[in-house]
Design an enzyme around this catalytic site. Structure first.
Site, PDB file in Angstrom:
ATOM      1  N   TYR A  33      20.117  -7.585  31.366  1.00 42.90           N
ATOM      2  CA  TYR A  33      19.797  -8.732  32.198  1.00 42.90           C
ATOM      3  C   TYR A  33      18.358  -9.157  32.021  1.00 42.90           C
ATOM      4  O   TYR A  33      17.555  -8.440  31.404  1.00 42.90           O
ATOM      5  CB  TYR A  33      20.089  -8.423  33.684  1.00 42.90           C
ATOM      6  CG  TYR A  33      19.078  -7.521  34.351  1.00 42.90           C
ATOM      7  CD1 TYR A  33      19.011  -6.167  34.043  1.00 42.90           C
ATOM      8  CD2 TYR A  33      18.175  -8.026  35.289  1.00 42.90           C
ATOM      9  CE1 TYR A  33      18.077  -5.349  34.664  1.00 42.90           C
ATOM     10  CE2 TYR A  33      17.237  -7.209  35.913  1.00 42.90           C
ATOM     11  CZ  TYR A  33      17.199  -5.865  35.592  1.00 42.90           C
ATOM     12  OH  TYR A  33      16.273  -5.055  36.188  1.00 42.90           O
ATOM     13  N   ARG A  52      12.959 -10.663  24.877  1.00 43.47           N
ATOM     14  CA  ARG A  52      13.310  -9.326  25.370  1.00 43.47           C
ATOM     15  C   ARG A  52      14.815  -9.182  25.529  1.00 43.47           C
ATOM     16  O   ARG A  52      15.386  -8.119  25.248  1.00 43.47           O
ATOM     17  CB  ARG A  52      12.590  -9.020  26.686  1.00 43.47           C
ATOM     18  CG  ARG A  52      12.795  -7.574  27.127  1.00 43.47           C
ATOM     19  CD  ARG A  52      11.954  -7.210  28.331  1.00 43.47           C
ATOM     20  NE  ARG A  52      12.283  -8.022  29.493  1.00 43.47           N
ATOM     21  CZ  ARG A  52      11.602  -8.015  30.626  1.00 43.47           C
ATOM     22  NH1 ARG A  52      10.548  -7.233  30.765  1.00 43.47           N
ATOM     23  NH2 ARG A  52      11.965  -8.783  31.638  1.00 43.47           N
ATOM     24  N   ARG A 100      39.895  -0.183  30.110  1.00 41.23           N
ATOM     25  CA  ARG A 100      38.829   0.807  30.279  1.00 41.23           C
ATOM     26  C   ARG A 100      38.898   1.938  29.258  1.00 41.23           C
ATOM     27  O   ARG A 100      39.872   2.683  29.191  1.00 41.23           O
ATOM     28  CB  ARG A 100      38.874   1.397  31.697  1.00 41.23           C
ATOM     29  CG  ARG A 100      37.654   2.253  31.990  1.00 41.23           C
ATOM     30  CD  ARG A 100      37.643   2.778  33.430  1.00 41.23           C
ATOM     31  NE  ARG A 100      36.423   3.528  33.692  1.00 41.23           N
ATOM     32  CZ  ARG A 100      36.200   4.767  33.270  1.00 41.23           C
ATOM     33  NH1 ARG A 100      37.135   5.414  32.600  1.00 41.23           N
ATOM     34  NH2 ARG A 100      35.056   5.375  33.532  1.00 41.23           N
ATOM     35  N   HIS A 102      35.657   4.286  27.011  1.00 37.97           N
ATOM     36  CA  HIS A 102      34.207   4.326  26.818  1.00 37.97           C
ATOM     37  C   HIS A 102      33.752   3.677  25.517  1.00 37.97           C
ATOM     38  O   HIS A 102      32.727   3.017  25.471  1.00 37.97           O
ATOM     39  CB  HIS A 102      33.694   5.768  26.865  1.00 37.97           C
ATOM     40  CG  HIS A 102      33.781   6.397  28.231  1.00 37.97           C
ATOM     41  ND1 HIS A 102      34.983   6.656  28.849  1.00 37.97           N
ATOM     42  CD2 HIS A 102      32.813   6.789  29.083  1.00 37.97           C
ATOM     43  CE1 HIS A 102      34.742   7.192  30.035  1.00 37.97           C
ATOM     44  NE2 HIS A 102      33.434   7.280  30.210  1.00 37.97           N
ATOM     45  N   LYS A 148      16.406  -3.282  29.074  1.00 34.12           N
ATOM     46  CA  LYS A 148      16.605  -3.829  30.432  1.00 34.12           C
ATOM     47  C   LYS A 148      18.100  -3.865  30.744  1.00 34.12           C
ATOM     48  O   LYS A 148      18.739  -4.918  30.715  1.00 34.12           O
ATOM     49  CB  LYS A 148      15.959  -5.212  30.541  1.00 34.12           C
ATOM     50  CG  LYS A 148      15.702  -5.643  31.983  1.00 34.12           C
ATOM     51  CD  LYS A 148      14.735  -6.791  32.046  1.00 34.12           C
ATOM     52  CE  LYS A 148      14.654  -7.414  33.416  1.00 34.12           C
ATOM     53  NZ  LYS A 148      14.144  -6.540  34.466  1.00 34.12           N
ATOM     54  N   GLU A 181       6.133   3.743  36.133  1.00 34.71           N
ATOM     55  CA  GLU A 181       6.221   2.334  36.548  1.00 34.71           C
ATOM     56  C   GLU A 181       6.951   2.305  37.882  1.00 34.71           C
ATOM     57  O   GLU A 181       7.441   3.327  38.359  1.00 34.71           O
ATOM     58  CB  GLU A 181       6.979   1.501  35.512  1.00 34.71           C
ATOM     59  CG  GLU A 181       8.417   1.941  35.308  1.00 34.71           C
ATOM     60  CD  GLU A 181       9.206   1.053  34.337  1.00 34.71           C
ATOM     61  OE1 GLU A 181       8.844  -0.121  34.160  1.00 34.71           O
ATOM     62  OE2 GLU A 181      10.191   1.560  33.773  1.00 34.71           O
ATOM     63  N   LEU A 206       9.643  -0.111  31.047  1.00 33.79           N
ATOM     64  CA  LEU A 206      10.059  -1.422  30.546  1.00 33.79           C
ATOM     65  C   LEU A 206       8.796  -2.217  30.197  1.00 33.79           C
ATOM     66  O   LEU A 206       7.839  -2.232  30.976  1.00 33.79           O
ATOM     67  CB  LEU A 206      10.843  -2.174  31.634  1.00 33.79           C
ATOM     68  CG  LEU A 206      11.344  -3.540  31.189  1.00 33.79           C
ATOM     69  CD1 LEU A 206      12.570  -3.403  30.284  1.00 33.79           C
ATOM     70  CD2 LEU A 206      11.679  -4.417  32.381  1.00 33.79           C
TER      71      LEU A 206
HETATM   72  N1  PLP Z   1       9.763  -2.334  35.232  1.00 36.91           N
HETATM   73  C1  PLP Z   1      11.021  -2.377  35.681  1.00 36.91           C
HETATM   74  C2  PLP Z   1      11.796  -1.110  35.820  1.00 36.91           C
HETATM   75  C3  PLP Z   1      11.603  -3.617  36.031  1.00 36.91           C
HETATM   76  O1  PLP Z   1      12.865  -3.657  36.477  1.00 36.91           O
HETATM   77  C4  PLP Z   1      10.827  -4.795  35.911  1.00 36.91           C
HETATM   78  C5  PLP Z   1      11.394  -6.092  36.261  1.00 36.91           C
HETATM   79  O2  PLP Z   1      12.490  -6.231  36.682  1.00 36.91           O
HETATM   80  C6  PLP Z   1       9.505  -4.692  35.448  1.00 36.91           C
HETATM   81  C7  PLP Z   1       9.011  -3.449  35.112  1.00 36.91           C
HETATM   82  C8  PLP Z   1       8.650  -5.910  35.318  1.00 36.91           C
HETATM   83  O3  PLP Z   1       9.112  -6.733  34.262  1.00 36.91           O
HETATM   84  P1  PLP Z   1       8.827  -8.289  34.235  1.00 36.91           P
HETATM   85  O4  PLP Z   1       7.348  -8.447  34.307  1.00 36.91           O
HETATM   86  O5  PLP Z   1       9.386  -8.739  32.930  1.00 36.91           O
HETATM   87  O6  PLP Z   1       9.526  -8.889  35.408  1.00 36.91           O
END
Ligand code: PLP
Length: 287
Positions: A33, A52, A100, A102, A148, A181, A206
């Site tokens: 997403y 991304r 379903r 995997h 993501k 993070e 991320l």
């Molecule tokens: N880290 C995580 C785990 C996130 O889910 C997000 C955004 O959803 C971010 C960092 C920040 O990313 P962005 O600046 O692209 O929104």
């Protein structure tokens, strides 16, 4: 005005929008997403978000459900139909619908959903003014959080814990004591010498789009950045701390686990970065 969602090629009333029960996103979290900010009638950093998305899809070997150009048109259309000038647009691609099993289905078509919603800028502005609290939680996610994906259960549980503690965000902390993070944001501090510190964007976090643009803003403002890990103790002794994401932009952090940072008020560096952010970010007007 009814909200409109885009679901697999159709614009449908949001309340009726649905996908099949055997969508692999629903059964396996087999999808990715993006969330982009819409501010003052423009989409912020759309190119970086779609780049991304492209990377996430390639990592999971999911095909693009449509051309990038067609996706851009659909994004604009969803924002326009929902009359969002300040808010968020959400895109989700899953591997599609299949019986379903995997292993990857041979013939499933990737499924695409786009929604847009207005957000309350007042609440955001108040939080920018007051700063927010974070808690820390042990890192318990898989090793590829650089992708993501929609598999966000540890993040959901961490955010709920934060909420119950009266905080906005939870920082994942590794076994070595280093902050990775937030559950939905990247984590930063400003040292006593005014240096911005954030963890390198390898597989452990991320690579936030906002994080990348904040690098551009910092360069423009003549601030220096160190990409390295920092501990909770270092953050508590820092001049400032803040989080970044498309939904919070640059949000000051004033408390970690109930302990106050500096004088307990947002600092000048995070405020400078937030104020300069919009000018530096890519702005794509909504048609
Ligand atoms: N880290 C995580 C785990 C996130 O889910 C997000 C955004 O959803 C971010 C960092 C920040 O990313 P962005 O600046 O692209 O929104």
């Amino acid at each position: 005005m009814p909200r409109i969602a885009y679901v697999n090629g159709r614009y449908v009333p949001h309340r009726d929008a649905a996908v099949h029960i055997e969508d692999r996103g629903y059964q396996f979290a087999d999808g990715v997403y993006e969330v982009c900010e819409v501010a003052r009638g423009v989409i912020v950093d759309m190119t970086r978000h779609l780049d991304r998305l492209d990377r996430s899809l390639r990592e999971l070997e999911i095909a693009w459900p449509m051309s990038r150009r067609t996706l851009e048109i659909a994004i604009h259309e969803v924002i326009r139909r929902n009359r969002v000038s300040d808010g968020l647009v959400y895109l989700q691609v899953t591997r599609g619908v299949a019986s379903r099993d995997h292993v990857f289905p041979a013939d499933a078509k990737p499924a695409m959903v786009i929604t847009a919603k207005r957000t309350d800028r007042g609440t955001l502005a108040r939080r920018w003014e007051s700063g927010v609290k974070v808690i820390t939680v042990p890192e318990n996610r898989w090793e590829r959080v650089d992708i993501k994906t929609i598999g966000l259960l540890p993040n959901v549980l961490a955010k709920q814990k934060a909420k119950l503690a009266g905080a906005l965000e939870a920082w994942f902390v590794g076994a070595d004591g280093v902050v990775l993070e937030g559950a939905s944001t990247n984590a930063w501090i400003v040292t006593k010498d005014g240096v911005l510190v954030t963890r390198p964007a390898d597989h452990g976090i991320l690579r936030g789009v906002t994080r990348t643009t904040v690098f551009d803003v910092a360069r423009k403002e003549g601030l220096s950045i160190e990409e390295r890990g920092f501990t909770v103790e270092e953050a508590l002794g820092a001049r400032e701390a803040f989080i970044t994401s498309a939904t919070t932009v640059v949000m000051p952090v004033v408390e970690i686990d109930g302990r106050v940072i500096a004088n307990g008020h947002p600092g000048s560096v995070s405020m400078t970065l937030r104020k300069a952010f919009f000018d530096v970010a890519e702005k794509t007007p909504v048609w």
